[in-house]
Design a protein around this motif. Structure first.
Motif, PDB file in Angstrom:
ATOM      1  N   ILE A  80       0.833  -1.198   0.000  1.00  8.24           N
ATOM      2  CA  ILE A  80       0.000   0.000   0.000  1.00  8.24           C
ATOM      3  C   ILE A  80       0.871   1.253   0.000  1.00  8.24           C
ATOM      4  O   ILE A  80       0.587   2.221  -0.712  1.00  8.24           O
ATOM      5  CB  ILE A  80      -0.980  -0.031   1.186  1.00  8.24           C
ATOM      6  CG1 ILE A  80      -2.000  -1.160   0.979  1.00  8.24           C
ATOM      7  CG2 ILE A  80      -1.688   1.312   1.357  1.00  8.24           C
ATOM      8  CD1 ILE A  80      -2.864  -1.438   2.181  1.00  8.24           C
ATOM      9  N   ALA A  81       1.958   1.246   0.767  1.00  2.00           N
ATOM     10  CA  ALA A  81       2.867   2.395   0.799  1.00  2.00           C
ATOM     11  C   ALA A  81       3.527   2.613  -0.556  1.00  2.00           C
ATOM     12  O   ALA A  81       3.663   3.758  -1.023  1.00  2.00           O
ATOM     13  CB  ALA A  81       3.924   2.194   1.884  1.00  2.00           C
ATOM     14  N   VAL A  82       3.930   1.534  -1.214  1.00  3.59           N
ATOM     15  CA  VAL A  82       4.541   1.648  -2.547  1.00  3.59           C
ATOM     16  C   VAL A  82       3.535   2.201  -3.546  1.00  3.59           C
ATOM     17  O   VAL A  82       3.868   3.065  -4.376  1.00  3.59           O
ATOM     18  CB  VAL A  82       5.109   0.284  -3.008  1.00  3.59           C
ATOM     19  CG1 VAL A  82       5.441   0.290  -4.484  1.00  3.59           C
ATOM     20  CG2 VAL A  82       6.333  -0.072  -2.194  1.00  3.59           C
ATOM     21  N   MET A  83       2.299   1.737  -3.469  1.00  5.83           N
ATOM     22  CA  MET A  83       1.268   2.254  -4.374  1.00  5.83           C
ATOM     23  C   MET A  83       1.018   3.738  -4.121  1.00  5.83           C
ATOM     24  O   MET A  83       0.815   4.505  -5.068  1.00  5.83           O
ATOM     25  CB  MET A  83      -0.026   1.464  -4.216  1.00  5.83           C
ATOM     26  CG  MET A  83       0.060   0.036  -4.704  1.00  5.83           C
ATOM     27  SD  MET A  83       0.368  -0.126  -6.456  1.00  5.83           S
ATOM     28  CE  MET A  83      -1.222   0.290  -7.099  1.00  5.83           C
ATOM     29  N   CYS A  84       1.040   4.170  -2.862  1.00  8.69           N
ATOM     30  CA  CYS A  84       0.873   5.600  -2.547  1.00  8.69           C
ATOM     31  C   CYS A  84       2.039   6.414  -3.100  1.00  8.69           C
ATOM     32  O   CYS A  84       1.839   7.482  -3.687  1.00  8.69           O
ATOM     33  CB  CYS A  84       0.761   5.805  -1.042  1.00  8.69           C
ATOM     34  SG  CYS A  84      -0.791   5.243  -0.355  1.00  8.69           S
TER      35      CYS A  84
END
Length: 93
Positions: A23-27
């Motif tokens: 999720i952090a990478v996608m953000c």
């Protein structure tokens, strides 16, 4: 707060760390390259990066459950299959 009743094992912690990292990478990807233009893939409806991540995670859960039902553990080959599935989803869906 006493969390001793929970089954916090190393694999459980790794699972949640991986999901949070995805999720952090996608953000971060969205900040660097905003928009992520929706596209129509083989499913014939528009999907965004987040949609494809959700499909990947959902599909991977079913792959692992099916693997456990058919072969049992360990799940290393199911993990390889999930990585291949994720590649296909992000390329073609």
């Amino acid at each position: 707060m006493d969390l001793s009743w929970m089954g916090w094992t190393t694999p459980t912690a790794i699972f949640f760390i991986v999901i949070a990292s995805l999720i952090a990478v996608m953000c971060a990807w969205e900040v660097v390259s905003p928009g992520g233009q929706p596209r129509k893939g083989i499913l014939r409806f528009e999907t965004t990066r987040g949609d494809r991540l959700f499909v990947t995670l959902l599909g991977s859960a079913f792959i692992n459950l099916a693997w456990l039902a058919v072969f049992g553990s360990p799940l290393w080959w199911a993990l390889v299959l999930c990585a291949f599935f994720a590649l296909l989803v992000f390329l073609f869906v």
